[in-house]
Design a protein around this motif. Structure first.
Motif, PDB file in Angstrom:
ATOM      1  N   ASP A   1      31.342  43.135  37.602  1.00  0.00           N
ATOM      2  CA  ASP A   1      29.914  42.793  37.666  1.00  0.00           C
ATOM      3  C   ASP A   1      29.703  41.468  38.394  1.00  0.00           C
ATOM      4  OD1 ASP A   1      29.235  45.118  36.312  1.00  0.00           O
ATOM      5  OD2 ASP A   1      28.934  44.107  34.380  1.00  0.00           O
ATOM      6  N   ALA A   2      30.525  40.481  38.084  1.00  0.00           N
ATOM      7  CA  ALA A   2      30.397  39.164  38.715  1.00  0.00           C
ATOM      8  C   ALA A   2      30.689  39.221  40.208  1.00  0.00           C
ATOM      9  CB  ALA A   2      31.328  38.164  38.031  1.00  0.00           C
ATOM     10  N   LEU A   3      31.538  40.166  40.614  1.00  0.00           N
ATOM     11  CA  LEU A   3      31.912  40.313  42.025  1.00  0.00           C
ATOM     12  C   LEU A   3      31.061  41.341  42.766  1.00  0.00           C
ATOM     13  CD1 LEU A   3      35.757  40.238  41.508  1.00  0.00           C
ATOM     14  CD2 LEU A   3      34.422  38.525  42.751  1.00  0.00           C
ATOM     15  N   ASN A   4      30.156  41.990  42.050  1.00  0.00           N
ATOM     16  CA  ASN A   4      29.314  43.047  42.626  1.00  0.00           C
ATOM     17  C   ASN A   4      30.144  44.186  43.217  1.00  0.00           C
ATOM     18  OD1 ASN A   4      26.727  41.877  42.020  1.00  0.00           O
ATOM     19  ND2 ASN A   4      27.145  40.403  43.641  1.00  0.00           N
ATOM     20  N   VAL A   5      31.196  44.552  42.501  1.00  0.00           N
ATOM     21  CA  VAL A   5      32.007  45.718  42.849  1.00  0.00           C
ATOM     22  C   VAL A   5      32.124  46.574  41.597  1.00  0.00           C
ATOM     23  CG1 VAL A   5      33.324  44.482  44.620  1.00  0.00           C
ATOM     24  CG2 VAL A   5      34.226  44.592  42.289  1.00  0.00           C
ATOM     25  N   THR A   6      32.671  47.763  41.748  1.00  0.00           N
ATOM     26  CA  THR A   6      32.884  48.609  40.579  1.00  0.00           C
ATOM     27  C   THR A   6      34.221  48.262  39.929  1.00  0.00           C
ATOM     28  OG1 THR A   6      34.017  50.347  41.819  1.00  0.00           O
ATOM     29  CG2 THR A   6      31.598  50.511  41.657  1.00  0.00           C
ATOM     30  N   ALA A   7      34.334  48.584  38.659  1.00  0.00           N
ATOM     31  CA  ALA A   7      35.606  48.402  37.972  1.00  0.00           C
ATOM     32  C   ALA A   7      36.669  49.264  38.646  1.00  0.00           C
ATOM     33  CB  ALA A   7      35.461  48.754  36.495  1.00  0.00           C
ATOM     34  N   ALA A   8      36.282  50.451  39.090  1.00  0.00           N
ATOM     35  CA  ALA A   8      37.223  51.341  39.768  1.00  0.00           C
ATOM     36  C   ALA A   8      37.774  50.688  41.034  1.00  0.00           C
ATOM     37  CB  ALA A   8      36.548  52.669  40.104  1.00  0.00           C
ATOM     38  N   TYR A   9      36.946  49.944  41.742  1.00  0.00           N
ATOM     39  CA  TYR A   9      37.403  49.239  42.948  1.00  0.00           C
ATOM     40  C   TYR A   9      38.539  48.279  42.613  1.00  0.00           C
ATOM     41  CZ  TYR A   9      37.577  46.005  46.847  1.00  0.00           C
ATOM     42  OH  TYR A   9      38.032  45.227  47.881  1.00  0.00           O
ATOM     43  N   LEU A  10      38.413  47.562  41.492  1.00  0.00           N
ATOM     44  CA  LEU A  10      39.435  46.586  41.113  1.00  0.00           C
ATOM     45  C   LEU A  10      40.743  47.266  40.724  1.00  0.00           C
ATOM     46  CD1 LEU A  10      37.371  43.988  39.066  1.00  0.00           C
ATOM     47  CD2 LEU A  10      38.180  43.794  41.426  1.00  0.00           C
ATOM     48  N   LEU A  11      40.694  48.542  40.377  1.00  0.00           N
ATOM     49  CA  LEU A  11      41.886  49.252  39.929  1.00  0.00           C
ATOM     50  C   LEU A  11      42.407  50.255  40.953  1.00  0.00           C
ATOM     51  CD1 LEU A  11      40.776  49.896  36.260  1.00  0.00           C
ATOM     52  CD2 LEU A  11      42.351  48.136  37.083  1.00  0.00           C
ATOM     53  N   LYS A  12      41.744  50.334  42.098  1.00  0.00           N
ATOM     54  CA  LYS A  12      42.098  51.339  43.108  1.00  0.00           C
ATOM     55  C   LYS A  12      43.312  50.884  43.915  1.00  0.00           C
ATOM     56  CE  LYS A  12      40.058  54.025  46.848  1.00  0.00           C
ATOM     57  NZ  LYS A  12      40.377  55.338  46.335  1.00  0.00           N
ATOM     58  N   GLY A  13      44.333  51.704  43.900  1.00  0.00           N
ATOM     59  CA  GLY A  13      45.548  51.420  44.663  1.00  0.00           C
ATOM     60  C   GLY A  13      45.408  51.871  46.100  1.00  0.00           C
ATOM     61  N   LEU A  14      46.294  51.407  46.947  1.00  0.00           N
ATOM     62  CA  LEU A  14      46.256  51.754  48.356  1.00  0.00           C
ATOM     63  C   LEU A  14      46.471  53.242  48.601  1.00  0.00           C
ATOM     64  CD1 LEU A  14      48.307  48.813  49.897  1.00  0.00           C
ATOM     65  CD2 LEU A  14      45.835  49.151  49.919  1.00  0.00           C
ATOM     66  N   ASP A  15      47.229  53.901  47.732  1.00  0.00           N
ATOM     67  CA  ASP A  15      47.506  55.308  47.935  1.00  0.00           C
ATOM     68  C   ASP A  15      46.525  56.226  47.219  1.00  0.00           C
ATOM     69  OD1 ASP A  15      48.348  54.732  45.380  1.00  0.00           O
ATOM     70  OD2 ASP A  15      50.298  55.675  45.562  1.00  0.00           O
ATOM     71  N   ASP A  16      45.507  55.683  46.548  1.00  0.00           N
ATOM     72  CA  ASP A  16      44.491  56.523  45.904  1.00  0.00           C
ATOM     73  C   ASP A  16      43.726  57.314  46.939  1.00  0.00           C
ATOM     74  OD1 ASP A  16      45.233  55.530  43.487  1.00  0.00           O
ATOM     75  OD2 ASP A  16      43.437  54.326  43.142  1.00  0.00           O
TER      76      ASP A  16
END
Length: 74
Positions: free
Chosen positions: A56-71
């Motif tokens: 929320d503080a970064l204006n991104v989704t939680a999924a974005y913070l956990l998304k790996g390069l191979d997702d």
């Protein structure tokens, strides 16, 4: 790559892209600066609540913070 490392890398990248210091991000997320530093260095595992507050503080989704390069590569 371990999920903790993915979070650390994505958190640092998103924070830098937003032009925020660790202290500014910590203030915006309502957590301690040393905790942000520890997350970025893979010293702590974040709870889903903390991940949500950081996203929320970064204006991104939680999924974005956990998304790996191979997702989604399949």
């Amino acid at each position: 790559m371990a999920l903790r490392q993915i979070l650390a890398d994505n958190l640092r990248q998103a924070r830098c892209a937003a032009g925020l210091s660790q202290e500014e991000l910590a203030d915006a997320a309502g957590i301690d600066r040393t905790y942000v530093s520890a997350l970025e260095r893979c010293r702590y595992a974040a709870s889903v609540d903390v991940i949500e507050r950081l996203a929320d503080a970064l204006n991104v989704t939680a999924a974005y913070l956990l998304k790996g390069l191979d997702d989604g590569a399949e």
